[in-house]
Design a protein around this motif. Structure first.
Motif: not given
Length: 155
Positions: A35-58
């Motif tokens: 249930x912890x798969x969603x990442x905000x843009x800020x979280x993605x910027x910091x961790x550099x990891x996500x699932x497809x939603x994060x790639x597309x949002x970024x």
């Protein structure tokens, strides 16, 4: 934006953003079935990891920064069309499991799946960098994309 400063066309800018995201983000296999798969843009910027939603949002955020019209499209994707393709009744009826981006060019839409073009992965707590990225799913035709992606209408 420095990332696209040497680009002359919208397509070149989109490709530069595609490549930047594909090279620098990691698909987070560790969070995929949690249930912890969603990442905000800020979280993605910091961790550099996500699932497809994060790639597309970024990608959308970066495209927006350079004034390029784009949107994310929900779909169901099958990775191996030969094993479990559209002849499988479950795949024809399955719900959304993936998201891609389309970009408005002058007279057409450019479709891309940055997630599938990025080969980086985060797995078992480790960042695993791929040797190179792919352009297989950049500026693809709808017939090609439809062999592995089934789209959903907006409601």
């Amino acid at each position: 934006m420095r990332l696209t400063s040497n680009c002359n066309t919208i397509r070149e800018k989109v490709l530069a953003i595609h490549d930047f995201v594909a090279k620098n983000l990691y698909y987070d296999y560790d969070s995929l079935n949690t249930s912890d798969w969603y990442r905000t843009i800020e979280q993605i910027s910091q961790t550099k990891r996500c699932v497809c939603q994060g790639y597309a949002d970024f990608v959308l955020v970066l495209l927006s920064c350079v004034g390029i019209q784009a949107e994310n499209i929900l779909c169901f994707a099958v990775e191996n069309i030969f094993k479990h393709g559209w002849s499988d009744a479950g795949n024809r009826k399955s719900e959304v499991n993936h998201i891609i981006t389309r970009v408005k060019l002058e007279n057409r839409w450019l479709y891309m799946d940055v997630t599938w073009d990025s080969k980086n992965r985060y797995e078992n707590g480790q960042y695993i960098k791929a040797n190179k990225i792919s352009h297989r799913y950049f500026d693809v035709t709808l017939p090609f994309l439809s062999s592995t992606h089934r789209f959903f209408e907006r409601k």
